[in-house]
Write an enzyme that holds these catalytic residues in place. Structure first.
Site, PDB file in Angstrom:
ATOM      1  N   HIS A 118     -46.579  10.785 -29.408  1.00 38.55           N
ATOM      2  CA  HIS A 118     -45.321  10.802 -28.657  1.00 38.55           C
ATOM      3  C   HIS A 118     -44.447   9.614 -29.046  1.00 38.55           C
ATOM      4  O   HIS A 118     -44.926   8.484 -29.164  1.00 38.55           O
ATOM      5  CB  HIS A 118     -45.588  10.665 -27.156  1.00 38.55           C
ATOM      6  N   ASN A 148     -52.179   5.000 -32.335  1.00 38.04           N
ATOM      7  CA  ASN A 148     -51.702   5.770 -31.190  1.00 38.04           C
ATOM      8  C   ASN A 148     -52.483   5.466 -29.923  1.00 38.04           C
ATOM      9  O   ASN A 148     -51.903   5.207 -28.854  1.00 38.04           O
ATOM     10  CB  ASN A 148     -51.810   7.271 -31.518  1.00 38.04           C
TER      11      ASN A 148
END
Length: 337
Positions: A118, A148
């Site tokens: 994201h 991440n």
């Protein structure tokens, strides 16, 4: 008879009202995600090829059909927004607003060795609609797993903690940086893998401004740099309303939530005199930027309006049927009497 007819009329009125409310929300929410309602600008002309401004609930972005990732994704964080606790529900999906030949796909990421990372994070989202939108692949880049899940997760948490503990609004722009002559790709769609991911933060109340800069690998390295450094490497103007002097400043942004203290505002620790900053945009350019997202809102709501119109047609058919049934019922009673 009357009760049946009233129910049909009430349903139609509620549908029309909810449709109007949704459209107003989309128009209002998109530009409000950007500092002074001005989205980041693409300064480097080559970036404009096959780009798509997209307006989502809770954030806005520009998607590139070349890299098949966002070039940037922006959001306006407030303490009130972050006070909403929404249980995470993974809903990764391909973005239908983007023409098929330019879309990244779920298959591109499958078994690639990279996470669907994201840019505007799920945990920043204040409601279910925003959460769902955040799982669009238009908001994703191929991100190294440890980057991440470890370093980037901690930076996102630290940013939220800074906003909540100090009760300061923050304008945040997150995105990829592509450097080097031979970039990695994943999937049949040739989704480009970023060399670096960045997150620029500006807090107008205190003037705190800087950016996180993390190599997209499993090293878990991260630096705090100036916004100018990010602009030089990306060809973007992240905050078109800010002066060069402001964007050269470097503040000691927290790297983890434990670095955040309610009474301590991040201090300025340096000034970047070397990087090439994007200059403030002219009024005409700002208007053009805003208009591009006005058009994006219109595009984003077309499918919604089409669905609403279909449902409205169904309601009208039900209303007419209820009316006809009521008339027939009345006539039968009248005939029998």
């Amino acid at each position: 008879m009357t009760q049946k007819l009233n129910h049909s009329i009430q349903g139609l009125v509620l549908l029309c009202a909810s449709a109007a409310t949704g459209t107003v929300f989309a128009q209002d929410s998109c530009l409000s995600q950007f500092y002074q309602q001005t989205p980041p600008a693409l300064v480097k002309q080559s970036l404009n090829k096959n780009t798509f401004p997209l307006c989502f609930n809770g954030f806005g972005l520009v998607y590139s059909g070349v890299s098949k990732t966002p070039l940037w994704s922006a959001e306006h964080l407030t303490a009130e927004r972050l006070s909403q606790k929404i249980k995470r529900e993974d809903q990764f999906h391909e973005e239908e607003q983007i023409p098929e030949q330019f879309r990244s796909t779920l298959a591109d990421y499958r078994a690639s060795g990279y996470d669907r990372g994201h840019m505007s994070p799920n945990a920043d989202m204040p409601d279910k609609a925003s959460q769902h939108d955040s799982f669009s692949l238009a908001n994703m880049v191929p991100q190294a797993p440890k980057n991440n899940q470890e370093v980037w997760r901690k930076l996102e948490e630290a940013t939220r903690s800074l906003v909540k503990k100090q009760k300061q609004d923050a304008y945040v722009v997150t995105g990829p940086i592509f450097t080097g002559q031979r970039l990695k790709t994943i999937g049949k769609g040739k989704v480009l893998v970023p060399s670096v991911v960045f997150k620029a933060v500006y807090m107008p109340k205190t003037g705190v401004i800087s950016a996180y800069y993390a190599p997209n690998n499993n090293s878990q390295e991260v630096q705090v740099v100036s916004v100018c450094q990010i602009e030089q490497q990306t060809g973007l103007n992240l905050f078109p309303q800010l002066s060069v002097e402001t964007k050269r400043k470097i503040y000691d942004l927290p790297l983890t939530t434990s670095d955040v203290q309610a009474g301590r505002v991040p201090a300025q620790i340096g000034t970047d005199q070397n990087s090439q900053c994007a200059t403030p945009s002219a009024s005409s350019d700002i208007h053009s930027l805003q208009q591009s997202f006005g058009n994006a809102v219109q595009q984003a709501t077309q499918d919604i309006e089409k669905t609403v119109n279909q449902e409205k047609d169904n309601f009208i058919k039900k209303l007419l049927k209820a009316l006809l049934d009521s008339v027939l019922e009345f006539l039968l009673k009248l005939f029998k009497s």
